[in-house]
Design an enzyme around this catalytic site. Structure first.
Site, short mmCIF file in Angstrom:
data_model
loop_
_atom_site.label_atom_id
_atom_site.label_comp_id
_atom_site.label_asym_id
_atom_site.label_seq_id
_atom_site.Cartn_x
_atom_site.Cartn_y
_atom_site.Cartn_z
CG ASP A 210 -1.75 1.29 1.18
OD1 ASP A 210 -2.57 1.44 0.24
OD2 ASP A 210 -1.53 2.18 2.03
CG HIS A 211 3.06 2.32 3.23
ND1 HIS A 211 3.65 2.34 4.45
CD2 HIS A 211 1.72 2.38 3.49
CE1 HIS A 211 2.74 2.41 5.40
NE2 HIS A 211 1.54 2.43 4.83
CG ASP A 212 4.46 0.77 -5.05
OD1 ASP A 212 4.75 1.88 -5.48
OD2 ASP A 212 4.52 -0.27 -5.74
CB THR A 282 4.03 6.87 -8.67
OG1 THR A 282 4.32 5.61 -8.07
CG2 THR A 282 5.26 7.76 -8.63
CG ASP A 286 6.21 3.17 -9.15
OD1 ASP A 286 5.87 2.97 -7.97
OD2 ASP A 286 6.21 4.31 -9.65
CB SER A 288 7.13 4.89 -5.62
OG SER A 288 5.90 4.58 -5.02
CG HIS A 450 -6.29 -0.75 9.22
ND1 HIS A 450 -6.86 0.45 8.91
CD2 HIS A 450 -4.98 -0.63 8.85
CE1 HIS A 450 -5.94 1.27 8.40
NE2 HIS A 450 -4.81 0.62 8.34
#
Ligand code: HEM
Length: 695
Positions: A210-212, A282, A286, A288, A450
């Site tokens: 998710d943090h991508d 983004t 990818d 990121s 969560h």
């Protein structure tokens, strides 16, 4: 339950289309529109110190906030979009529409003049460049901003704001106020630790993933810090969660302060319409979170030698760590303790996330070193970009072949075309598909994780013998845990042997009652409630009620709460006490209350939203690793065959001291179907497929 492949309202709808003449009775001329913008921006104080700097806000003290907020650019987008929303409201009023959705439709035909459009310039692209841009731009050759960081989310369904355009969804469809989110969190999302069939690695990889993809900008000041909200303040960008009377745990605070998410026009062409939110990242898969979300961030993360990413070497430790940073991104760490830096600002949030961030950094540097050996004449840039391309392909393969089929079940994965091919190129790339992350995905469905998070995490030694059980609270913002007994490997091993909690409405107390407790003594909020935030954020973004998505996905459109046949009766009973009407049920709450889909982790409504998003990210990504459409960017046949050998267990073997692991790291080990095997027996990629024969 038969799910169907859904389309969203923002799909294929001519993103860059010319604005046609308004269909209303008295169309507003361009001249009048410009005057409206000029007057309202003056009234609002755009560019005046009050708005730009929010001088009314007290700036003293460092207050711990939920995420990083935004930056100068998102502040500009927010201010201009707020003017756009006011103009839209004025036009709707002038034309006699007070109604909800109607306002949205009516103003759609007008665009903000160039001076008032923060997105006026489109990215410049060089399509002979074979790699992804760091900021996600230029992926789509026609719509070059698609997928770019700091651009708006898309929608699966039109939002339902209280005023049709901007105000949070506070009212029941019956007219009275909706139930307090904290009250719903206490009643429906209390803890009940039932375990699942997936390992604890499954949700935590999900958070890493998710943090991508998503980080929603919060309304911020010029310097990027979220605006300070107080329980009593009237700022329309502060939308706090009041503490309900029955919340005895929170007697010492009046509210949980929550700035609204930053506002945006819904598209780059600044057509008028509802308030949209901004994704700071983004929108592509990818990596990121490892490589950064724009060129500046990317360059700061690189060593600029040998294609490597910056790392830190720690005395007594064999393997690399993420680079250290002293920038205040870790709240309350004692002096002298390190805090880590990566492509995503949330890297230090918990030790499991930090472990995953670390092994992907190591994977990049490992591959860069191998490529250097194979191609000694490649320079830093070539080594870096090729290593990034390989590691991103590996990561995408793991997501589509291992993680997603578990999340949504093989049947839905097939229905949505998510499973990778066994050989050859994928040739269904669709440049018309708007790939951006859907608001419903980031604000509700992807938050499914969560409910899977455990109250405590296990640490295990080389032989998988557990030797510690740390409470989740004790690993939040504790980067020093990287060096304490057993280090990061011990957390990863713990994640491989422990099951996660089951997908259901229940959320552990640490997240529901004690989130970020004690992290900042100066903050007016002593602790947060994560499920309450999820519900509240959904209302802030005007997400329509759960019932609408249920129907869209092919389930029944419920007339009453009793019609929600795939939600357990005891939850329906609570829903009846909390919600006046079935259409009021919040998407997060309804989604996680569903029984899981056959063969998957999540319920059918979230399965459908998640599958749709991952489909868009596959079919709409010119750089998707299997895509054979583009001769400049694609992998060779042989390289693709090698990438298809990737597994997450191999990543663990290569970048930690783990010696044996189950074949599928996301599923619990099982002698027959998922046995523990030695790392020697897990297939390796042959990087000779990248030998450059042109030298
Ligand atoms: C491990 C403990 C976790 C903590 C402490 C945590 C905490 C948070 C917080 C504070 C937010 C921001 C809430 C808001 O203001 O709207 C958030 C958002 C989110 N979380 Fe988690 N989370 C955790 C795990 C997970 C997991 C396991 C997943 C998914 C598998 C996940 C997915 C998300 C998503 C998609 C968002 C929205 C991000 C955005 O767009 O800004 N989280 N989480």
């Amino acid at each position: 339950i038969q799910l169907k492949v859904i389309k969203g309202v923002d799909d294929d709808d001519g993103q860059e289309q010319q604005v046609s003449t308004p269909r209303s009775i008295n169309p507003i001329s361009e001249e009048t529109l410009k005057v409206l913008f000029q007057n309202i921006s003056k009234e609002f104080g755009l560019n005046s110190p009050r708005i730009s700097g929010r001088l009314l806000n007290d700036k003293s003290g460092k207050v711990f906030t939920l995420n990083t907020g935004g930056n100068k650019n998102t502040k500009k987008i927010h201010d201009m979009s707020t003017v756009g929303l006011k103009v839209a409201r004025t036009i709707a009023n002038l034309q006699g529409y007070q109604g909800k959705e109607k306002s949205n439709i009516l103003v759609k035909n007008y665009r903000a003049p160039a001076d008032f459009c923060p997105y006026a310039t489109k990215p410049y692209c060089d399509f002979s460049y074979p790699y992804r841009n760091s900021d996600g731009s230029c992926n789509n050759k026609y719509y070059t901003w698609w997928g770019m960081s700091e651009s708006p989310f898309k929608r699966i369904l039109h939002p339902i704001y209280d005023d049709g355009l901007n105000a949070p969804r506070r009212r029941s469809i019956m007219g009275r106020g909706l139930a307090n989110p904290r009250k719903i969190a206490m009643e429906i999302h209390h803890s009940l630790d039932m375990i699942s069939h997936v390992t604890n690695m499954f949700p935590h990889f999900g958070q890493f993933l998710d943090h991508d993809l998503t980080l929603t900008a919060l309304t911020s000041d010029e310097d990027g810090t979220p605006i300070k909200c107080f329980c009593h303040n009237q700022d329309s960008d502060c939308y706090n969660i009041p503490i309900p009377l029955e919340d005895h745990l929170n007697k010492d605070q009046r509210c949980m302060v929550t700035p609204r998410s930053s506002a945006s026009f819904k598209k780059f062409n600044c057509e008028l319409g509802h308030r949209e939110q901004i994704n700071l990242l983004t929108h592509w898969l990818d990596l990121s979170q490892t490589y950064g979300n724009n060129l500046k961030a990317n360059l700061e993360l690189r060593m600029k030698y040998g294609g490597l990413l910056n790392s830190s070497v720690v005395r007594g430790m064999k393997r690399d760590y993420l680079p250290f940073v002293v920038d205040g991104s870790c709240p309350n760490i004692p002096d002298g303790q390190p805090c880590f830096k990566s492509g995503d600002i949330r890297v230090n949030q918990n030790s499991l996330l930090l472990s995953l961030q670390t092994i992907w950094l190591r994977e990049h540097n490992r591959v860069a070193l191998i490529l250097h050996k194979i191609n000694p004449r490649w320079n830093d840039e070539k080594l870096f970009q090729e290593a990034r391309k390989i590691v991103t392909a590996t990561y995408q393969h793991i997501i589509y072949s291992e993680w997603l089929p578990i999340l949504v079940g093989v049947k839905v994965a097939k229905l949505y075309g998510l499973l990778p091919l066994n050989q050859g190129y994928f040739n269904r790339y669709n440049y018309k598909l708007f790939p951006n992350v859907a608001n419903e995905f980031s604000t509700a469905a992807m938050r499914f994780g969560h409910t899977l998070v455990r109250a405590a995490v296990l640490k295990a030694d080389q032989n998988y013998r557990p030797f510690a059980n740390s409470s989740f609270h004790s690993i939040i913002f504790k980067p020093v845990s990287a060096f304490q007994r057993g280090g990061l490997d011990s957390y990863l091993r713990g994640c491989l042997i422990e099951p996660s909690l089951r997908y259901d409405a229940n959320v552990v107390d640490h997240l529901n009652h004690h989130l970020f407790e004690g992290l900042n003594k100066e903050s007016p909020t002593k602790r947060f409630s994560l499920p309450a935030l999820n519900i509240h954020r959904g209302r802030d973004h005007g997400l329509p009620g759960y019932n609408h998505y249920r129907a869209l996905c092919g389930l029944n459109y419920a007339r009453t709460i009793d019609d929600l046949f795939n939600i357990p009766v005891h939850i329906r009973e609570k829903m009846k006490r909390l919600y006046e009407h079935v259409n009021d049920i919040d998407l997060f709450t309804g989604g996680v209350s569903e029984l899981p889909i056959e063969g998957g982790v999540v319920g059918p409504t979230f399965a459908c939203i998640l599958a749709k998003q991952f489909r868009d990210l596959k079919f709409g990504d010119r750089f998707y690793y299997e895509n054979g459409h583009d001769h400049v960017t694609r992998l060779s046949y042989r390289q693709l065959d090698e990438i298809r050998k990737s597994t997450f267990s191999r990543i663990l073997c290569d970048n930690t001291d783990i010696m044996f692991v189950q074949r599928n790291a996301f599923l619990r080990n099982n002698f027959q179907t998922n046995p523990l095997i030695s790392c020697h027996n897990i297939e390796n990629i042959d990087y000779n497929a990248w030998k450059d024969l042109s030298y």
